[in-house]
Design an enzyme around this catalytic site. Structure first.
Site, PDB file in Angstrom:
ATOM      1  N   ASP A 110      12.811  -0.778   9.700  1.00 59.76           N
ATOM      2  CA  ASP A 110      13.846   0.154   9.246  1.00 59.76           C
ATOM      3  C   ASP A 110      14.871  -0.630   8.420  1.00 59.76           C
ATOM      4  OD1 ASP A 110      15.160   3.013   9.819  1.00 59.76           O
ATOM      5  OD2 ASP A 110      16.731   1.489   9.884  1.00 59.76           O
ATOM      6  N   GLU A 163      13.717   5.613   5.254  1.00 59.58           N
ATOM      7  CA  GLU A 163      13.711   4.174   4.993  1.00 59.58           C
ATOM      8  C   GLU A 163      12.897   3.419   6.035  1.00 59.58           C
ATOM      9  OE1 GLU A 163      17.582   5.059   7.306  1.00 59.58           O
ATOM     10  OE2 GLU A 163      16.223   6.040   5.883  1.00 59.58           O
TER      11      GLU A 163
END
Length: 501
Positions: A366, A409
Protein backbone atom coordinates in the site's frame (compact mmCIF):
# COMPACT_ATOMS: atom_id res chain seq x y z
CA UNK A 1 -3.81 -55.42 -40.99
CA UNK A 2 -2.17 -58.86 -41.02
CA UNK A 3 -1.60 -60.69 -37.72
CA UNK A 4 2.13 -60.86 -38.52
CA UNK A 5 2.41 -57.09 -38.92
CA UNK A 6 0.31 -56.48 -35.81
CA UNK A 7 2.62 -58.72 -33.83
CA UNK A 8 5.70 -57.00 -35.27
CA UNK A 9 4.29 -53.64 -34.30
CA UNK A 10 3.61 -54.71 -30.72
CA UNK A 11 6.89 -56.61 -30.20
CA UNK A 12 9.41 -54.46 -32.05
CA UNK A 13 12.08 -53.33 -29.61
CA UNK A 14 13.05 -50.41 -31.83
CA UNK A 15 9.52 -49.01 -31.51
CA UNK A 16 9.16 -47.74 -27.95
CA UNK A 17 6.08 -46.90 -26.02
CA UNK A 18 5.38 -43.22 -25.42
CA UNK A 19 7.73 -41.59 -22.91
CA UNK A 20 6.57 -41.37 -19.31
CA UNK A 21 5.49 -37.74 -19.68
CA UNK A 22 3.33 -38.60 -22.72
CA UNK A 23 1.77 -41.58 -20.91
CA UNK A 24 0.70 -39.35 -18.04
CA UNK A 25 -0.62 -36.69 -20.43
CA UNK A 26 -2.68 -39.36 -22.22
CA UNK A 27 -4.22 -40.36 -18.89
CA UNK A 28 -4.99 -36.75 -18.01
CA UNK A 29 -6.49 -36.09 -21.46
CA UNK A 30 -9.05 -38.83 -20.85
CA UNK A 31 -9.86 -37.89 -17.25
CA UNK A 32 -12.85 -35.49 -17.02
CA UNK A 33 -11.64 -34.33 -13.58
CA UNK A 34 -8.28 -33.11 -14.88
CA UNK A 35 -7.40 -29.50 -14.09
CA UNK A 36 -4.68 -27.18 -15.34
CA UNK A 37 -2.67 -27.53 -12.13
CA UNK A 38 -2.31 -31.29 -12.61
CA UNK A 39 -1.15 -30.83 -16.19
CA UNK A 40 1.31 -28.12 -15.15
CA UNK A 41 2.89 -30.42 -12.57
CA UNK A 42 3.54 -33.05 -15.26
CA UNK A 43 4.86 -30.62 -17.89
CA UNK A 44 7.17 -28.98 -15.35
CA UNK A 45 9.01 -32.32 -14.97
CA UNK A 46 10.32 -31.99 -18.55
CA UNK A 47 12.51 -28.92 -19.08
CA UNK A 48 12.45 -29.25 -22.87
CA UNK A 49 8.67 -29.61 -22.96
CA UNK A 50 8.24 -26.65 -20.59
CA UNK A 51 10.40 -24.50 -22.84
CA UNK A 52 8.38 -25.49 -25.91
CA UNK A 53 5.08 -24.67 -24.18
CA UNK A 54 6.41 -21.28 -23.10
CA UNK A 55 7.66 -20.55 -26.61
CA UNK A 56 4.43 -21.54 -28.36
CA UNK A 57 2.43 -19.41 -25.90
CA UNK A 58 4.52 -16.43 -27.07
CA UNK A 59 4.29 -17.40 -30.76
CA UNK A 60 2.00 -15.73 -33.32
CA UNK A 61 -0.23 -18.82 -33.02
CA UNK A 62 -1.43 -17.48 -29.65
CA UNK A 63 -0.55 -13.81 -30.01
CA UNK A 64 -0.80 -12.04 -26.67
CA UNK A 65 -0.24 -8.37 -25.91
CA UNK A 66 1.56 -9.35 -22.74
CA UNK A 67 4.88 -11.22 -22.82
CA UNK A 68 4.46 -14.63 -21.19
CA UNK A 69 7.35 -15.04 -18.75
CA UNK A 70 6.81 -18.42 -17.05
CA UNK A 71 5.13 -21.78 -17.47
CA UNK A 72 2.21 -20.95 -15.18
CA UNK A 73 1.33 -17.86 -17.21
CA UNK A 74 1.71 -19.84 -20.46
CA UNK A 75 -0.66 -22.61 -19.44
CA UNK A 76 -3.17 -20.16 -18.00
CA UNK A 77 -3.23 -18.26 -21.29
CA UNK A 78 -3.45 -21.42 -23.43
CA UNK A 79 -6.17 -23.09 -21.36
CA UNK A 80 -6.55 -26.73 -20.33
CA UNK A 81 -7.52 -28.26 -23.68
CA UNK A 82 -4.86 -26.49 -25.77
CA UNK A 83 -2.22 -27.30 -23.15
CA UNK A 84 -3.03 -31.01 -23.20
CA UNK A 85 -3.14 -31.34 -26.98
CA UNK A 86 0.00 -29.29 -27.66
CA UNK A 87 2.01 -30.95 -24.90
CA UNK A 88 0.94 -34.38 -26.13
CA UNK A 89 2.02 -33.48 -29.66
CA UNK A 90 5.45 -32.30 -28.52
CA UNK A 91 5.92 -35.43 -26.38
CA UNK A 92 4.84 -37.94 -29.01
CA UNK A 93 6.98 -36.23 -31.65
CA UNK A 94 9.96 -37.57 -29.71
CA UNK A 95 8.54 -41.05 -29.17
CA UNK A 96 9.92 -42.58 -32.38
CA UNK A 97 13.72 -42.52 -32.62
CA UNK A 98 15.41 -41.57 -35.87
CA UNK A 99 17.28 -44.36 -37.67
CA UNK A 100 20.51 -42.83 -38.96
CA UNK A 101 20.38 -45.09 -42.03
CA UNK A 102 17.16 -43.45 -43.15
CA UNK A 103 17.59 -39.93 -41.75
CA UNK A 104 16.54 -38.23 -44.99
CA UNK A 105 13.31 -40.24 -45.23
CA UNK A 106 12.63 -39.58 -41.56
CA UNK A 107 13.05 -35.82 -42.03
CA UNK A 108 10.82 -35.85 -45.13
CA UNK A 109 8.00 -37.53 -43.20
CA UNK A 110 8.29 -35.04 -40.31
CA UNK A 111 8.28 -32.09 -42.74
CA UNK A 112 5.03 -33.38 -44.19
CA UNK A 113 3.66 -33.96 -40.67
CA UNK A 114 4.40 -30.40 -39.55
CA UNK A 115 2.84 -28.95 -42.70
CA UNK A 116 -0.21 -31.22 -42.26
CA UNK A 117 -0.58 -30.13 -38.62
CA UNK A 118 -0.68 -26.45 -39.62
CA UNK A 119 -2.98 -27.16 -42.58
CA UNK A 120 -5.44 -29.11 -40.44
CA UNK A 121 -5.53 -26.36 -37.84
CA UNK A 122 -6.13 -23.48 -40.24
CA UNK A 123 -8.57 -25.43 -42.43
CA UNK A 124 -10.63 -26.22 -39.35
CA UNK A 125 -10.36 -22.67 -38.10
CA UNK A 126 -11.60 -21.34 -41.45
CA UNK A 127 -14.54 -23.77 -41.38
CA UNK A 128 -15.56 -23.02 -37.81
CA UNK A 129 -14.23 -26.19 -36.16
CA UNK A 130 -13.47 -25.23 -32.57
CA UNK A 131 -11.20 -28.19 -31.78
CA UNK A 132 -8.19 -26.62 -33.49
CA UNK A 133 -5.58 -28.12 -31.12
CA UNK A 134 -7.02 -31.61 -31.67
CA UNK A 135 -6.88 -30.97 -35.42
CA UNK A 136 -3.25 -29.94 -35.15
CA UNK A 137 -2.35 -33.06 -33.15
CA UNK A 138 -4.21 -35.38 -35.56
CA UNK A 139 -2.52 -33.71 -38.55
CA UNK A 140 0.88 -34.12 -36.90
CA UNK A 141 0.37 -37.84 -36.20
CA UNK A 142 -1.53 -38.94 -39.31
CA UNK A 143 1.68 -40.27 -40.94
CA UNK A 144 3.10 -41.85 -37.79
CA UNK A 145 2.50 -45.20 -39.44
CA UNK A 146 5.23 -44.40 -41.98
CA UNK A 147 7.72 -43.73 -39.18
CA UNK A 148 6.65 -47.00 -37.55
CA UNK A 149 7.15 -48.99 -40.75
CA UNK A 150 10.63 -47.54 -41.16
CA UNK A 151 11.40 -49.13 -37.78
CA UNK A 152 9.71 -52.52 -38.13
CA UNK A 153 10.50 -53.10 -41.83
CA UNK A 154 14.00 -51.53 -42.12
CA UNK A 155 15.09 -53.85 -44.95
CA UNK A 156 12.17 -53.34 -47.33
CA UNK A 157 10.02 -50.34 -46.44
CA UNK A 158 12.62 -47.54 -46.89
CA UNK A 159 13.10 -48.52 -50.54
CA UNK A 160 9.34 -48.81 -51.03
CA UNK A 161 8.84 -45.33 -49.55
CA UNK A 162 11.71 -43.69 -51.43
CA UNK A 163 10.65 -45.05 -54.82
CA UNK A 164 6.98 -44.00 -54.58
CA UNK A 165 6.38 -40.86 -56.67
CA UNK A 166 3.04 -39.98 -55.03
CA UNK A 167 0.94 -40.82 -52.02
CA UNK A 168 -1.44 -42.89 -54.17
CA UNK A 169 1.48 -44.95 -55.45
CA UNK A 170 2.78 -45.38 -51.89
CA UNK A 171 -0.61 -46.67 -50.73
CA UNK A 172 -0.82 -49.11 -53.65
CA UNK A 173 2.65 -50.49 -52.93
CA UNK A 174 1.94 -50.77 -49.21
CA UNK A 175 -1.22 -52.77 -49.81
CA UNK A 176 0.54 -55.01 -52.30
CA UNK A 177 3.49 -55.65 -49.98
CA UNK A 178 1.90 -55.42 -46.53
CA UNK A 179 -1.83 -55.94 -47.15
CA UNK A 180 -2.49 -52.67 -45.31
CA UNK A 181 -1.61 -48.98 -45.47
CA UNK A 182 0.51 -46.74 -43.25
CA UNK A 183 -2.78 -45.24 -41.99
CA UNK A 184 -3.81 -48.69 -40.70
CA UNK A 185 -0.44 -49.12 -39.00
CA UNK A 186 -0.57 -45.63 -37.46
CA UNK A 187 -4.10 -46.14 -36.11
CA UNK A 188 -3.08 -49.51 -34.65
CA UNK A 189 -0.04 -48.00 -32.95
CA UNK A 190 -2.03 -45.09 -31.48
CA UNK A 191 -4.61 -47.55 -30.19
CA UNK A 192 -1.86 -49.56 -28.49
CA UNK A 193 -0.57 -46.35 -26.93
CA UNK A 194 -4.02 -45.58 -25.53
CA UNK A 195 -4.42 -42.30 -27.38
CA UNK A 196 -7.89 -40.69 -27.49
CA UNK A 197 -10.38 -42.37 -29.83
CA UNK A 198 -10.74 -39.31 -32.06
CA UNK A 199 -7.03 -39.57 -32.93
CA UNK A 200 -7.19 -43.27 -33.75
CA UNK A 201 -10.26 -42.75 -35.97
CA UNK A 202 -8.85 -39.66 -37.70
CA UNK A 203 -5.65 -41.51 -38.62
CA UNK A 204 -7.53 -44.65 -39.65
CA UNK A 205 -9.83 -42.63 -41.96
CA UNK A 206 -7.09 -40.41 -43.41
CA UNK A 207 -6.38 -42.58 -46.46
CA UNK A 208 -8.67 -44.29 -49.01
CA UNK A 209 -10.65 -46.52 -49.21
CA UNK A 210 -11.67 -45.28 -45.74
CA UNK A 211 -13.83 -42.15 -45.76
CA UNK A 212 -13.94 -39.23 -43.35
CA UNK A 213 -17.09 -39.30 -41.24
CA UNK A 214 -17.30 -35.62 -40.27
CA UNK A 215 -15.86 -32.14 -40.86
CA UNK A 216 -13.01 -32.76 -38.39
CA UNK A 217 -11.79 -35.83 -40.28
CA UNK A 218 -12.24 -34.14 -43.68
CA UNK A 219 -9.81 -31.44 -42.54
CA UNK A 220 -7.27 -34.15 -41.65
CA UNK A 221 -7.64 -35.85 -45.04
CA UNK A 222 -7.21 -32.55 -46.89
CA UNK A 223 -4.28 -31.39 -44.78
CA UNK A 224 -1.91 -33.74 -46.61
CA UNK A 225 -2.89 -32.23 -49.96
CA UNK A 226 -2.02 -28.75 -48.68
CA UNK A 227 1.30 -30.08 -47.39
CA UNK A 228 2.07 -31.30 -50.91
CA UNK A 229 2.17 -27.68 -52.14
CA UNK A 230 5.46 -27.28 -50.23
CA UNK A 231 6.77 -30.78 -50.96
CA UNK A 232 5.76 -31.61 -54.56
CA UNK A 233 8.07 -30.87 -57.46
CA UNK A 234 5.20 -29.16 -59.32
CA UNK A 235 3.88 -26.66 -56.75
CA UNK A 236 1.35 -25.17 -59.20
CA UNK A 237 -0.28 -28.50 -59.90
CA UNK A 238 -0.30 -29.42 -56.20
CA UNK A 239 -1.94 -26.09 -55.35
CA UNK A 240 -4.64 -26.49 -58.02
CA UNK A 241 -5.40 -30.05 -56.90
CA UNK A 242 -5.59 -28.99 -53.24
CA UNK A 243 -7.89 -26.07 -54.10
CA UNK A 244 -10.19 -28.39 -56.08
CA UNK A 245 -10.45 -30.90 -53.23
CA UNK A 246 -10.92 -28.24 -50.55
CA UNK A 247 -13.70 -26.63 -52.59
CA UNK A 248 -15.43 -29.98 -53.17
CA UNK A 249 -15.19 -31.19 -49.58
CA UNK A 250 -15.38 -27.99 -47.54
CA UNK A 251 -17.07 -25.52 -49.91
CA UNK A 252 -14.11 -23.17 -49.49
CA UNK A 253 -13.54 -20.50 -52.14
CA UNK A 254 -10.14 -19.46 -53.47
CA UNK A 255 -9.85 -16.41 -51.21
CA UNK A 256 -10.29 -18.40 -48.00
CA UNK A 257 -8.01 -21.09 -49.39
CA UNK A 258 -5.23 -18.58 -50.04
CA UNK A 259 -5.69 -17.15 -46.55
CA UNK A 260 -5.13 -20.64 -45.10
CA UNK A 261 -1.91 -20.95 -47.12
CA UNK A 262 -0.77 -17.53 -45.90
CA UNK A 263 -1.42 -18.52 -42.28
CA UNK A 264 0.56 -21.72 -42.75
CA UNK A 265 3.46 -19.84 -44.31
CA UNK A 266 3.58 -17.29 -41.48
CA UNK A 267 3.60 -19.95 -38.75
CA UNK A 268 5.87 -22.45 -40.48
CA UNK A 269 9.26 -21.05 -39.29
CA UNK A 270 8.10 -20.99 -35.66
CA UNK A 271 6.59 -24.48 -35.66
CA UNK A 272 9.56 -25.92 -37.58
CA UNK A 273 11.90 -24.59 -34.92
CA UNK A 274 9.76 -25.97 -32.10
CA UNK A 275 9.94 -29.47 -33.60
CA UNK A 276 13.57 -29.00 -34.73
CA UNK A 277 12.68 -29.92 -38.32
CA UNK A 278 13.42 -27.17 -40.89
CA UNK A 279 10.76 -26.84 -43.61
CA UNK A 280 11.97 -24.38 -46.29
CA UNK A 281 9.62 -22.75 -48.78
CA UNK A 282 10.72 -23.42 -52.39
CA UNK A 283 10.95 -20.38 -54.66
CA UNK A 284 7.83 -21.33 -56.61
CA UNK A 285 5.77 -21.69 -53.42
CA UNK A 286 7.01 -18.31 -52.21
CA UNK A 287 5.99 -16.76 -55.53
CA UNK A 288 2.52 -18.34 -55.37
CA UNK A 289 1.99 -17.09 -51.81
CA UNK A 290 3.20 -13.58 -52.62
CA UNK A 291 0.97 -13.44 -55.67
CA UNK A 292 -2.00 -14.70 -53.65
CA UNK A 293 -1.27 -12.10 -50.96
CA UNK A 294 -1.42 -9.33 -53.56
CA UNK A 295 -4.74 -10.63 -54.89
CA UNK A 296 -6.18 -10.82 -51.38
CA UNK A 297 -5.04 -7.27 -50.67
CA UNK A 298 -6.68 -6.03 -53.89
CA UNK A 299 -9.93 -7.83 -53.08
CA UNK A 300 -9.92 -6.40 -49.58
CA UNK A 301 -9.29 -2.91 -50.92
CA UNK A 302 -12.18 -3.25 -53.36
CA UNK A 303 -14.46 -4.47 -50.58
CA UNK A 304 -13.45 -1.53 -48.40
CA UNK A 305 -14.12 0.91 -51.23
CA UNK A 306 -17.56 -0.61 -51.82
CA UNK A 307 -18.49 -0.88 -48.17
CA UNK A 308 -20.87 1.61 -46.67
CA UNK A 309 -20.01 3.90 -43.77
CA UNK A 310 -22.11 1.77 -41.43
CA UNK A 311 -20.21 -1.37 -42.38
CA UNK A 312 -16.88 0.32 -41.75
CA UNK A 313 -18.12 1.62 -38.42
CA UNK A 314 -19.33 -1.85 -37.44
CA UNK A 315 -15.90 -3.29 -38.25
CA UNK A 316 -14.27 -0.56 -36.17
CA UNK A 317 -16.43 -1.36 -33.16
CA UNK A 318 -15.90 -5.08 -33.61
CA UNK A 319 -12.12 -4.61 -33.57
CA UNK A 320 -12.41 -2.36 -30.54
CA UNK A 321 -14.51 -4.97 -28.75
CA UNK A 322 -11.88 -7.63 -29.49
CA UNK A 323 -9.13 -5.41 -28.10
CA UNK A 324 -11.15 -4.73 -24.98
CA UNK A 325 -11.79 -8.44 -24.53
CA UNK A 326 -8.05 -9.13 -24.81
CA UNK A 327 -7.30 -6.47 -22.21
CA UNK A 328 -10.07 -7.50 -19.81
CA UNK A 329 -7.60 -9.19 -17.49
CA UNK A 330 -5.37 -6.08 -17.17
CA UNK A 331 -5.74 -3.00 -15.05
CA UNK A 332 -6.48 -0.14 -17.48
CA UNK A 333 -4.29 2.42 -15.69
CA UNK A 334 -1.16 0.48 -14.73
CA UNK A 335 -1.11 -2.40 -17.21
CA UNK A 336 -0.60 -5.06 -14.51
CA UNK A 337 -3.19 -7.74 -13.72
CA UNK A 338 -6.50 -6.53 -12.35
CA UNK A 339 -8.13 -7.87 -9.20
CA UNK A 340 -10.34 -10.41 -10.98
CA UNK A 341 -7.40 -11.95 -12.85
CA UNK A 342 -5.32 -11.85 -9.66
CA UNK A 343 -7.83 -14.20 -8.01
CA UNK A 344 -7.62 -16.59 -10.98
CA UNK A 345 -3.80 -16.68 -10.97
CA UNK A 346 -3.58 -16.84 -7.17
CA UNK A 347 -5.92 -19.81 -7.04
CA UNK A 348 -3.82 -21.63 -9.64
CA UNK A 349 -0.56 -20.87 -7.86
CA UNK A 350 -2.09 -21.89 -4.53
CA UNK A 351 -3.07 -25.27 -5.97
CA UNK A 352 0.51 -25.72 -7.24
CA UNK A 353 1.88 -25.06 -3.75
CA UNK A 354 0.53 -28.37 -2.49
CA UNK A 355 3.69 -29.30 -0.62
CA UNK A 356 5.74 -27.43 2.01
CA UNK A 357 8.77 -27.69 -0.29
CA UNK A 358 6.93 -25.55 -2.88
CA UNK A 359 5.98 -22.45 -0.87
CA UNK A 360 3.92 -19.57 -2.20
CA UNK A 361 4.58 -16.09 -0.82
CA UNK A 362 2.26 -13.10 -1.18
CA UNK A 363 3.18 -9.45 -0.60
CA UNK A 364 0.40 -6.91 -0.02
CA UNK A 365 1.64 -3.36 -0.76
CA UNK A 366 0.00 0.00 0.00
CA UNK A 367 1.48 3.38 -1.02
CA UNK A 368 1.91 5.59 2.04
CA UNK A 369 -0.11 8.83 2.31
CA UNK A 370 -1.31 8.52 -1.26
CA UNK A 371 -4.40 10.63 -0.53
CA UNK A 372 -2.11 13.59 0.18
CA UNK A 373 -0.67 13.32 -3.33
CA UNK A 374 -4.15 13.49 -4.86
CA UNK A 375 -5.16 16.36 -2.57
CA UNK A 376 -2.02 18.43 -3.13
CA UNK A 377 -1.24 17.71 -6.78
CA UNK A 378 -4.45 16.38 -8.30
CA UNK A 379 -5.64 12.98 -9.47
CA UNK A 380 -3.74 13.16 -12.76
CA UNK A 381 -0.45 13.30 -10.89
CA UNK A 382 -1.73 10.51 -8.65
CA UNK A 383 -2.37 8.38 -11.74
CA UNK A 384 1.15 9.09 -13.00
CA UNK A 385 2.56 7.97 -9.65
CA UNK A 386 0.57 4.70 -9.79
CA UNK A 387 1.75 4.01 -13.34
CA UNK A 388 5.38 4.79 -12.50
CA UNK A 389 5.23 2.66 -9.34
CA UNK A 390 3.75 -0.34 -11.19
CA UNK A 391 6.47 -0.12 -13.84
CA UNK A 392 9.22 0.29 -11.25
CA UNK A 393 7.87 -2.61 -9.19
CA UNK A 394 7.77 -4.97 -12.17
CA UNK A 395 11.30 -4.01 -13.20
CA UNK A 396 12.68 -5.17 -9.84
CA UNK A 397 10.92 -8.57 -9.83
CA UNK A 398 11.70 -11.90 -11.43
CA UNK A 399 9.99 -13.19 -14.55
CA UNK A 400 8.20 -15.85 -12.49
CA UNK A 401 6.62 -13.27 -10.14
CA UNK A 402 3.20 -11.75 -10.80
CA UNK A 403 2.05 -8.20 -10.05
CA UNK A 404 -1.57 -7.10 -9.74
CA UNK A 405 -3.37 -3.95 -8.73
CA UNK A 406 -5.77 -4.86 -5.95
CA UNK A 407 -7.51 -1.51 -5.96
CA UNK A 408 -6.72 2.18 -5.42
CA UNK A 409 -3.10 2.42 -4.33
CA UNK A 410 -2.89 -1.23 -3.22
CA UNK A 411 -0.85 -3.84 -5.13
CA UNK A 412 -0.24 -7.56 -4.66
CA UNK A 413 2.84 -9.53 -5.69
CA UNK A 414 2.83 -13.35 -5.99
CA UNK A 415 6.11 -15.22 -5.46
CA UNK A 416 5.73 -18.85 -6.62
CA UNK A 417 8.10 -21.42 -5.08
CA UNK A 418 9.54 -18.69 -2.84
CA UNK A 419 9.96 -18.75 0.94
CA UNK A 420 9.04 -15.88 3.20
CA UNK A 421 12.54 -14.51 3.78
CA UNK A 422 13.35 -14.33 0.07
CA UNK A 423 10.06 -12.54 -0.65
CA UNK A 424 10.68 -10.09 2.21
CA UNK A 425 14.22 -9.40 0.96
CA UNK A 426 12.94 -8.70 -2.56
CA UNK A 427 10.22 -6.29 -1.41
CA UNK A 428 12.69 -4.50 0.89
CA UNK A 429 15.07 -4.03 -2.04
CA UNK A 430 12.17 -2.61 -4.03
CA UNK A 431 11.33 -0.25 -1.16
CA UNK A 432 14.93 0.92 -0.99
CA UNK A 433 14.94 1.66 -4.71
CA UNK A 434 11.60 3.46 -4.55
CA UNK A 435 12.60 5.64 -1.61
CA UNK A 436 15.83 6.76 -3.29
CA UNK A 437 14.33 7.63 -6.66
CA UNK A 438 11.51 10.10 -7.39
CA UNK A 439 8.36 8.70 -8.97
CA UNK A 440 7.53 11.79 -11.00
CA UNK A 441 8.51 15.44 -11.29
CA UNK A 442 5.92 18.08 -10.37
CA UNK A 443 6.62 21.77 -11.07
CA UNK A 444 10.31 20.90 -11.61
CA UNK A 445 10.45 19.29 -8.17
CA UNK A 446 10.94 15.53 -7.57
CA UNK A 447 8.07 13.69 -5.91
CA UNK A 448 9.21 10.83 -3.65
CA UNK A 449 6.96 8.16 -2.14
CA UNK A 450 7.23 5.28 0.29
CA UNK A 451 5.11 2.19 0.80
CA UNK A 452 4.21 -0.31 3.47
CA UNK A 453 3.98 -4.03 2.84
CA UNK A 454 3.00 -7.26 4.55
CA UNK A 455 4.26 -10.70 3.48
CA UNK A 456 2.60 -14.05 4.22
CA UNK A 457 3.72 -17.48 3.04
CA UNK A 458 1.88 -20.71 2.41
CA UNK A 459 4.74 -23.04 3.28
CA UNK A 460 6.42 -25.05 6.02
CA UNK A 461 5.75 -22.57 8.85
CA UNK A 462 2.07 -22.02 8.16
CA UNK A 463 -0.48 -23.69 5.85
CA UNK A 464 -3.65 -21.82 4.85
CA UNK A 465 -7.03 -23.34 4.03
CA UNK A 466 -7.37 -21.51 0.73
CA UNK A 467 -5.96 -18.62 -1.26
CA UNK A 468 -8.34 -16.08 0.30
CA UNK A 469 -7.00 -16.87 3.78
CA UNK A 470 -3.46 -16.42 2.46
CA UNK A 471 -4.32 -13.05 0.91
CA UNK A 472 -6.09 -11.90 4.09
CA UNK A 473 -3.05 -12.88 6.15
CA UNK A 474 -0.81 -10.67 3.99
CA UNK A 475 -3.37 -7.86 4.25
CA UNK A 476 -3.42 -8.15 8.05
CA UNK A 477 0.37 -7.87 8.16
CA UNK A 478 0.19 -4.83 5.88
CA UNK A 479 -2.01 -3.01 8.40
CA UNK A 480 0.42 -3.94 11.17
CA UNK A 481 3.15 -2.37 9.04
CA UNK A 482 1.03 0.79 8.68
CA UNK A 483 0.40 0.97 12.42
CA UNK A 484 4.13 0.72 13.14
CA UNK A 485 4.87 3.91 11.23
CA UNK A 486 4.71 3.01 7.52
CA UNK A 487 7.67 2.82 5.11
CA UNK A 488 8.51 -0.77 6.05
CA UNK A 489 8.03 -4.42 5.13
CA UNK A 490 6.74 -6.81 7.80
CA UNK A 491 6.56 -10.61 7.65
CA UNK A 492 3.77 -12.66 9.19
CA UNK A 493 6.05 -15.39 10.50
CA UNK A 494 8.98 -14.54 12.82
CA UNK A 495 12.10 -13.54 10.92
CA UNK A 496 15.50 -15.03 11.88
CA UNK A 497 17.41 -12.78 14.25
CA UNK A 498 21.01 -11.77 13.42
CA UNK A 499 23.60 -13.87 15.23
CA UNK A 500 25.33 -11.96 18.02
CA UNK A 501 29.10 -11.56 17.68
Amino acid sequence: MSPELTAALSLCRNLPSPPAIAVRLIELAQDPETDIASVADIIALDIGLSARMLRIANSPLYASRRRIENLGQALTMLGLNATLQLALGFSLARALPEDERHAQLHDTVWRRSILSALAARFLGQSCGVRRVEELMLAGLLQDIGILSLLQIRPDSYPELLASATSNDELLARERSSLQCSHADVGANLCEQWGLPRYLVDAISHSEPPAEAVDLFERCIVLSGHLANIWLAEDADNARNEALRLVHENLGMDSTRFEQVLQQMSQMLPEISTLFNVPVPSPARVTYLLDHASELIALRNLRELQNASAWERRAEHYEQKARRLAEQAHLDALTGVLNRRQLEVVLEQEFSHANHPDRPLSVAFIDLDDFKKINDQHGHLVGDQVLQAFANRLQSHLRGSDTVARFGGEEFVVLFPSTNQQTAVDVIRRVLGAIVNSPMVTVADAPLHITFSAGVATHGSYERFADMRDLLKAADDVLYRSKSMGRNRVIARAPEPQPTAC
